[in-house]
Design a protein around this motif. Structure first.
Motif, mmCIF file in Angstrom:
data_model
loop_
_atom_site.group_PDB
_atom_site.id
_atom_site.type_symbol
_atom_site.label_atom_id
_atom_site.label_comp_id
_atom_site.label_asym_id
_atom_site.label_seq_id
_atom_site.Cartn_x
_atom_site.Cartn_y
_atom_site.Cartn_z
ATOM 1 N N PRO A 314 89.876 113.309 -54.088
ATOM 2 C CA PRO A 314 89.424 112.969 -55.452
ATOM 3 C C PRO A 314 89.250 111.473 -55.669
ATOM 4 C CG PRO A 314 91.733 113.676 -55.437
ATOM 5 C CD PRO A 314 91.176 113.988 -54.078
ATOM 6 N N ASP A 315 89.881 110.647 -54.827
ATOM 7 C CA ASP A 315 89.744 109.193 -54.969
ATOM 8 C C ASP A 315 88.572 108.627 -54.178
ATOM 9 O OD1 ASP A 315 91.954 108.990 -56.647
ATOM 10 O OD2 ASP A 315 93.337 108.827 -54.959
ATOM 11 N N SER A 316 87.919 109.479 -53.395
ATOM 12 C CA SER A 316 86.828 108.979 -52.556
ATOM 13 C C SER A 316 85.531 108.915 -53.349
ATOM 14 C CB SER A 316 86.638 109.881 -51.339
ATOM 15 O OG SER A 316 86.140 111.154 -51.733
ATOM 16 N N ILE A 317 84.627 108.092 -52.849
ATOM 17 C CA ILE A 317 83.282 108.023 -53.422
ATOM 18 C C ILE A 317 82.289 108.246 -52.294
ATOM 19 C CG2 ILE A 317 83.957 106.496 -55.322
ATOM 20 C CD1 ILE A 317 82.897 104.147 -53.739
ATOM 21 N N PRO A 318 81.091 108.703 -52.602
ATOM 22 C CA PRO A 318 80.106 108.953 -51.537
ATOM 23 C C PRO A 318 79.764 107.685 -50.768
ATOM 24 C CG PRO A 318 79.421 109.931 -53.631
ATOM 25 C CD PRO A 318 80.575 109.046 -53.939
ATOM 26 N N ALA A 319 79.343 107.877 -49.532
ATOM 27 C CA ALA A 319 78.903 106.741 -48.722
ATOM 28 C C ALA A 319 77.683 106.092 -49.378
ATOM 29 C CB ALA A 319 78.559 107.203 -47.313
ATOM 30 N N PRO A 320 77.623 104.760 -49.449
ATOM 31 C CA PRO A 320 76.521 104.088 -50.142
ATOM 32 C C PRO A 320 75.139 104.424 -49.614
ATOM 33 C CG PRO A 320 78.325 102.554 -49.797
ATOM 34 C CD PRO A 320 78.681 103.807 -49.045
ATOM 35 N N SER A 322 73.864 107.130 -49.219
ATOM 36 C CA SER A 322 73.295 108.275 -49.941
ATOM 37 C C SER A 322 72.952 107.938 -51.392
ATOM 38 C CB SER A 322 74.285 109.448 -49.919
ATOM 39 O OG SER A 322 75.439 109.152 -50.703
ATOM 40 N N TRP A 323 73.321 106.753 -51.836
ATOM 41 C CA TRP A 323 73.175 106.448 -53.260
ATOM 42 C C TRP A 323 71.716 106.300 -53.677
ATOM 43 C CZ3 TRP A 323 77.385 102.333 -54.872
ATOM 44 C CH2 TRP A 323 78.658 102.815 -54.515
ATOM 45 N N ARG A 324 70.901 105.705 -52.821
ATOM 46 C CA ARG A 324 69.539 105.364 -53.243
ATOM 47 C C ARG A 324 68.769 106.585 -53.723
ATOM 48 N NH1 ARG A 324 67.278 100.732 -52.799
ATOM 49 N NH2 ARG A 324 68.852 100.030 -51.312
ATOM 50 N N ASP A 325 68.985 107.719 -53.054
ATOM 51 C CA ASP A 325 68.268 108.938 -53.446
ATOM 52 C C ASP A 325 68.995 109.702 -54.537
ATOM 53 O OD1 ASP A 325 66.251 108.459 -51.603
ATOM 54 O OD2 ASP A 325 67.330 109.495 -49.989
ATOM 55 N N ARG A 326 70.350 109.727 -54.456
ATOM 56 C CA ARG A 326 71.115 110.576 -55.361
ATOM 57 C C ARG A 326 71.578 109.849 -56.619
ATOM 58 N NH1 ARG A 326 75.045 113.830 -51.056
ATOM 59 N NH2 ARG A 326 73.369 114.665 -49.732
ATOM 60 N N GLU A 327 71.912 108.591 -56.491
ATOM 61 C CA GLU A 327 72.413 107.810 -57.624
ATOM 62 C C GLU A 327 71.756 106.429 -57.617
ATOM 63 O OE1 GLU A 327 74.362 108.817 -59.973
ATOM 64 O OE2 GLU A 327 75.000 110.761 -59.178
ATOM 65 N N PRO A 328 70.472 106.375 -57.943
ATOM 66 C CA PRO A 328 69.751 105.100 -57.829
ATOM 67 C C PRO A 328 70.328 103.996 -58.720
ATOM 68 C CG PRO A 328 68.435 106.757 -58.969
ATOM 69 C CD PRO A 328 69.598 107.469 -58.393
ATOM 70 N N GLU A 329 70.887 104.354 -59.864
ATOM 71 C CA GLU A 329 71.456 103.311 -60.722
ATOM 72 C C GLU A 329 72.687 102.682 -60.065
ATOM 73 O OE1 GLU A 329 72.244 104.861 -64.582
ATOM 74 O OE2 GLU A 329 70.121 105.176 -65.073
ATOM 75 N N ALA A 365 80.615 99.262 -58.390
ATOM 76 C CA ALA A 365 79.213 99.670 -58.526
ATOM 77 C C ALA A 365 79.093 101.157 -58.840
ATOM 78 C CB ALA A 365 78.446 99.346 -57.245
ATOM 79 N N TRP A 366 79.961 101.965 -58.276
ATOM 80 C CA TRP A 366 79.880 103.415 -58.474
ATOM 81 C C TRP A 366 80.291 103.820 -59.880
ATOM 82 C CZ3 TRP A 366 77.606 107.381 -56.388
ATOM 83 C CH2 TRP A 366 78.034 108.684 -56.687
ATOM 84 N N SER A 367 81.351 103.203 -60.388
ATOM 85 C CA SER A 367 81.871 103.625 -61.691
ATOM 86 C C SER A 367 82.348 102.410 -62.481
ATOM 87 C CB SER A 367 83.025 104.619 -61.479
ATOM 88 O OG SER A 367 83.543 105.062 -62.707
ATOM 89 N N PRO A 368 81.428 101.618 -62.992
ATOM 90 C CA PRO A 368 81.817 100.394 -63.698
ATOM 91 C C PRO A 368 82.453 100.721 -65.049
ATOM 92 C CG PRO A 368 79.468 100.739 -63.914
ATOM 93 C CD PRO A 368 79.965 101.793 -62.959
ATOM 94 N N SER A 416 72.490 87.865 -44.475
ATOM 95 C CA SER A 416 72.047 89.188 -44.048
ATOM 96 C C SER A 416 73.186 90.137 -43.692
ATOM 97 C CB SER A 416 71.149 89.046 -42.815
ATOM 98 O OG SER A 416 71.854 88.392 -41.766
ATOM 99 N N ASP A 417 74.444 89.682 -43.774
ATOM 100 C CA ASP A 417 75.569 90.552 -43.420
ATOM 101 C C ASP A 417 75.891 91.478 -44.590
ATOM 102 O OD1 ASP A 417 75.770 89.365 -40.978
ATOM 103 O OD2 ASP A 417 77.235 87.876 -41.655
ATOM 104 N N ALA A 418 75.449 92.692 -44.522
ATOM 105 C CA ALA A 418 75.605 93.614 -45.648
ATOM 106 C C ALA A 418 77.019 94.161 -45.732
ATOM 107 C CB ALA A 418 74.613 94.765 -45.526
ATOM 108 N N VAL A 419 77.471 94.374 -46.942
ATOM 109 C CA VAL A 419 78.698 95.112 -47.185
ATOM 110 C C VAL A 419 78.323 96.589 -47.178
ATOM 111 C CG1 VAL A 419 80.516 95.601 -48.823
ATOM 112 C CG2 VAL A 419 79.704 93.278 -48.563
ATOM 113 N N THR A 420 79.004 97.378 -46.378
ATOM 114 C CA THR A 420 78.660 98.808 -46.279
ATOM 115 C C THR A 420 79.823 99.645 -46.725
ATOM 116 O OG1 THR A 420 79.359 98.809 -43.976
ATOM 117 C CG2 THR A 420 77.026 98.406 -44.423
#
Length: 420
Positions: A314-320, A322-329, A365-368, A416-420
């Motif tokens: 329950p404390d996890s969030i989806p891998a980023p 997948s966000w662009r298609d499922r949770e663009p905001e 970013a997921w739940s501000p 260019s070093d992205a946070v993933t």
């Protein structure tokens, strides 16, 4: 750069100034060490050697200390067990460790817990140093070179050779001197209070919690539930055997062998022995044990098979990704958060993960919070575990970025070093 412009070669540090001390491995010798270090002055350098990759668990097999007025001590905790008397003698004294989070758990197991901490590796990160391993940082800051030939050695070996003991003594020889140099630089950079907050967080961190379903790390390429059951049973059997034998699990049975058995599901001992991954001497020695584990998994009722996917946390969030298609905001907010943090980290000459951890960035970013102003973002980050200095540095900037995304520089503009 001409030869004349080359920096001087570092001076090799090959022998402790006072020689290599005898190993403390009796109660009487420990009592004398406790008295000496209680009477010492200033911070105490501390290090511990483990036998990762050789023995089960992460216990300390040697503890090194050095303090002005007391010299260097090399303590064998195996025959002594509890070193809490030494810890009590140092109560209130600052302990200096390099990469303290690696050693504090095994020190706590033998009763050694610092009241104050200075972490030279973490200090180097706070200063934005490119290389923060003990050898490179000693070379850069003190002009000395440390040999690291025993850094991944089997410290459970007894008796420890002269070269092992010399190496161990040198690891704490200049640690307090390094601490003084780094503290002065932190103070000059205006980061000393930040570093102190980081040190205290490391000091008070609870032991790492056991990760759920670690056996899934052995399930590479295994897609069906019956195969996953084989992986689980082999993994758990390997853990039991490794703990009883006090041998690192990977030296008993490789992850590749566990995964291969999960994919092929060998029904008989002969089928298992014919597999390439089980021909290694360590695996072959316990072939019947592994075969019995596989059989138990193959005979499980369907209702007892593990699910294909781990249970939902329950404390996890989806891998980023997948966000662009499922949770663009949320994906758009993450770009803002990463850019703000990275840009300010560059300004502060800090690794961005030390300014704000990637996990905290993703969660924000997921739940501000609502409203996403400086106060609420600060409270949100503090609840996650961000330190006061981090909140002070990023909360207002993140609130401004959320309020006006166009004002935030793109990630390409800040690295260019992205946070993933």
């Amino acid at each position: 750069m001409t030869e004349r412009d080359q920096p001087p070669a570092p001076e090799p540090l090959v022998v402790p100034a006072e020689g290599v001390p005898d190993v403390v491995d009796t109660a009487d010798a420990l009592a004398g060490t406790v008295r000496a270090f209680a009477d010492g002055r200033g911070p105490v350098a501390v290090d511990a050697e483990r036998a990762s990759g050789f023995r089960y668990g992460q216990r300390a097999y040697l503890v090194q200390l050095r303090r002005e007025g007391a010299g260097t001590a090399l303590i064998d905790p195996i025959p002594l067990g509890d070193l809490s008397a030494l810890s009590e003698a140092l109560d209130g004294t600052e302990w200096v460790l390099h990469a303290a989070s690696q050693d504090l758990p095994c020190l706590a197991e033998i009763g050694m817990r610092p009241a104050r901490l200075f972490d030279t590796e973490l200090a180097g990160r706070m200063l934005g140093l490119a290389r923060v391993g003990l050898g490179p940082i000693v070379e850069a800051e003190l002009g000395l070179s440390l040999a690291k030939e025993h850094s991944a050695a089997d410290w459970s070996t007894r008796p420890l050779t002269e070269s092992f003991l010399r190496y161990a003594a040198l690891d704490v020889e200049v640690l307090v001197e390094l601490r003084d140099v780094l503290e002065a630089k932190l103070d000059s950079a205006g980061k000393l209070e930040w570093a102190r907050q980081e040190f205290e967080t490391v000091r008070l961190a609870p032991p790492p919690a056991p990760r759920g379903e670690t056996w899934r790390k052995g399930a590479r390429g295994v897609r069906d539930q019956r195969g996953l059951a084989v992986v689980r049973e082999l993994w758990e059997t390997r853990e039991q055997v490794a703990e009883r034998a006090d041998i690192a699990p990977g030296r008993i049975l490789s992850v590749d062998a566990i995964a291969a058995a999960g994919r092929t599901k060998p029904r008989t001992l002969a089928q298992l022995s014919g597999m390439r991954e089980f021909k290694h001497r360590a695996a072959a020695r316990r072939l019947r044990t592994w075969s019995e584990a596989v059989t138990r998994a193959l005979d499980l009722p369907d209702a007892d098979l593990p699910p294909k996917r781990p249970p939902h946390d329950p404390d996890s969030i989806p891998a980023p990704r997948s966000w662009r298609d499922r949770e663009p905001e949320a994906a758009a907010r993450l770009e803002i958060v990463k850019a703000v943090v990275r840009h300010h980290a560059v300004d502060l000459n800090l690794p961005q993960e030390n300014l704000l951890t990637p996990d905290f960035q993703r969660r924000l970013a997921w739940s501000p919070p609502h409203p996403a102003d400086e106060q609420h973002i600060g409270d949100f980050l503090a609840d996650l575990g961000a330190r006061p200095w981090q909140v002070e540095q990023v909360a207002g900037r993140l609130a401004a970025g959320f309020a006006d995304p166009d004002s935030v520089p793109s990630l390409d503009q800040v690295g260019s070093d992205a946070v993933t």
